[in-house]
Design a protein around this motif. Structure first.
Motif, mmCIF file in Angstrom:
data_model
loop_
_atom_site.group_PDB
_atom_site.id
_atom_site.type_symbol
_atom_site.label_atom_id
_atom_site.label_comp_id
_atom_site.label_asym_id
_atom_site.label_seq_id
_atom_site.Cartn_x
_atom_site.Cartn_y
_atom_site.Cartn_z
ATOM 1 N N VAL A 1 4.831 -25.976 -2.023
ATOM 2 C CA VAL A 1 5.763 -25.884 -0.678
ATOM 3 C C VAL A 1 4.516 -25.740 0.598
ATOM 4 C CG1 VAL A 1 7.443 -24.546 0.680
ATOM 5 C CG2 VAL A 1 7.358 -24.323 -1.915
ATOM 6 N N GLU A 2 4.994 -27.118 1.152
ATOM 7 C CA GLU A 2 4.127 -27.082 2.459
ATOM 8 C C GLU A 2 5.175 -26.968 3.599
ATOM 9 O OE1 GLU A 2 2.003 -30.681 2.802
ATOM 10 O OE2 GLU A 2 0.858 -30.417 0.947
ATOM 11 N N ALA A 3 4.906 -25.794 4.376
ATOM 12 C CA ALA A 3 5.718 -25.425 5.476
ATOM 13 C C ALA A 3 4.949 -26.031 6.945
ATOM 14 C CB ALA A 3 5.950 -24.030 5.521
ATOM 15 N N HIS A 4 5.832 -26.769 7.623
ATOM 16 C CA HIS A 4 5.086 -27.446 8.718
ATOM 17 C C HIS A 4 5.727 -26.866 9.998
ATOM 18 C CE1 HIS A 4 3.341 -30.461 5.943
ATOM 19 N NE2 HIS A 4 4.823 -30.373 5.457
ATOM 20 N N ASP A 5 5.055 -26.998 11.267
ATOM 21 C CA ASP A 5 5.452 -26.815 12.465
ATOM 22 C C ASP A 5 6.796 -27.552 12.588
ATOM 23 O OD1 ASP A 5 5.241 -27.844 15.472
ATOM 24 O OD2 ASP A 5 5.190 -25.636 15.308
ATOM 25 N N GLY A 6 8.029 -26.851 12.912
ATOM 26 C CA GLY A 6 9.160 -27.363 13.270
ATOM 27 C C GLY A 6 9.353 -28.484 14.019
ATOM 28 N N ALA A 7 8.461 -28.715 15.163
ATOM 29 C CA ALA A 7 8.616 -29.829 16.115
ATOM 30 C C ALA A 7 8.045 -30.837 15.252
ATOM 31 C CB ALA A 7 7.937 -29.497 17.283
ATOM 32 N N GLY A 8 6.951 -30.919 14.549
ATOM 33 C CA GLY A 8 6.328 -31.918 13.965
ATOM 34 C C GLY A 8 6.938 -32.340 12.456
ATOM 35 N N TYR A 9 7.716 -31.402 12.098
ATOM 36 C CA TYR A 9 8.185 -31.702 10.633
ATOM 37 C C TYR A 9 8.690 -33.275 10.443
ATOM 38 C CZ TYR A 9 11.139 -31.194 6.624
ATOM 39 O OH TYR A 9 11.847 -31.314 5.222
ATOM 40 N N PRO A 10 9.659 -33.718 11.011
ATOM 41 C CA PRO A 10 10.076 -35.043 10.814
ATOM 42 C C PRO A 10 8.967 -36.075 10.780
ATOM 43 C CG PRO A 10 11.596 -34.110 12.424
ATOM 44 C CD PRO A 10 10.328 -33.244 12.257
ATOM 45 N N ALA A 11 7.995 -36.014 11.628
ATOM 46 C CA ALA A 11 6.909 -36.864 11.623
ATOM 47 C C ALA A 11 5.976 -36.884 10.326
ATOM 48 C CB ALA A 11 6.138 -36.760 12.973
ATOM 49 N N ARG A 12 5.686 -35.383 10.031
ATOM 50 C CA ARG A 12 4.901 -35.418 8.923
ATOM 51 C C ARG A 12 5.848 -35.533 7.568
ATOM 52 N NH1 ARG A 12 2.451 -35.035 5.318
ATOM 53 N NH2 ARG A 12 1.089 -33.584 4.380
#
Length: 242
Positions: free
Chosen positions: A203-214
């Motif tokens: 499970v890779e949890a990403h910063d919310g703001a950059g999640y769609p781009a990631r």
């Protein structure tokens, strides 16, 4: 030394006692409360046992009412009180962990098969499915809709939430929540055949703001976590499926 050895087993990437989100924190807290309750109950029972073993019994019939009160309070009232309190707390905590639709909740579909996990992102336009890697935004509740293509599996990311079965023809929902960006690990916790040991996921949890781009940058349907067998690597023979 024995206690230190036991406590050493409480850490690691699959430790439920090292939570990284509110759902996992509730589970860990419930575990500690249940442990404390069981210790209290055990101590009371041992104290009553010692009292019964060491006390001198008076002669005649005068002992009978004392024995009845001892059994009533020590064997019935005390366990009911302690266990009822623990049950009530467990129901309270469990109710708070139930996944319910709400504002800001993200849906992800988890499809289990022997012996891998496929994740789809219906709430994220343009995102392709990933294999054995689950991408989630940190700081946001995520409802995982879990199902299976063949046998019963079990979805479990210990540091982010509880576990739930993946059942063919049925969808179960479990909520995950990561407090902060990071990499966490999950596995199938239900024996599902000869390849059960390799059926894990990341499970890779990403910063919310950059999640769609990631997530858009991860548009590789064959994406696989680094420590799992790749699709073209040898896997257990399908004829050996249990």
């Amino acid at each position: 030394m024995a206690a230190a050895a036991l406590l050493g087993g409480c850490g690691g990437p699959f430790s439920t006692l090292d939570p990284a989100g509110p759902a996992a924190q509730s589970i860990a807290t419930l575990w500690w409360v249940m442990l404390a309750g069981s210790v209290v109950l055990f101590a009371l029972v041992m104290a009553l046992f010692g009292f019964a073993f060491l006390r001198r019994h008076p002669s005649g019939n005068s002992d009978r009412p004392v024995g009845q009160a001892f059994v009533l309070w020590g064997g019935l009232v005390m366990p009911i009180a302690v266990l009822s309190a623990l049950l009530g707390y467990a129901l309270f905590v469990g109710e708070r962990m139930v996944a319910r639709p709400g504002d800001g909740t993200l849906r992800i579909d988890a499809h289990a098969r022997q012996w891998q996990w496929e994740f789809a992102y219906p709430d994220t336009p343009g995102a392709s499915a990933t294999t054995d890697i689950l991408h989630i935004p940190a700081g946001r509740p995520v409802d995982i809709h879990v199902t299976s293509a063949d046998v019963i599996h079990s979805f479990w990311a210990p540091r982010l939430g509880g576990k739930i079965d993946a059942i063919p023809g049925h969808t179960n929902v479990i909520r995950l929540f990561a407090d902060r960006p990071g990499t966490y690990y999950g596995k199938c916790s239900e024996f599902c055949g000869t390849g059960h040991a390799v059926m894990g996921f990341t499970v890779e949890a990403h910063d919310g703001a950059g999640y769609p781009a990631r997530l858009a940058a991860s548009n590789d349907p064959g994406q696989t976590r680094p420590d799992s067998p790749r699709p073209d690597s040898p896997r257990p023979d399908p004829q050996d499926r249990q």
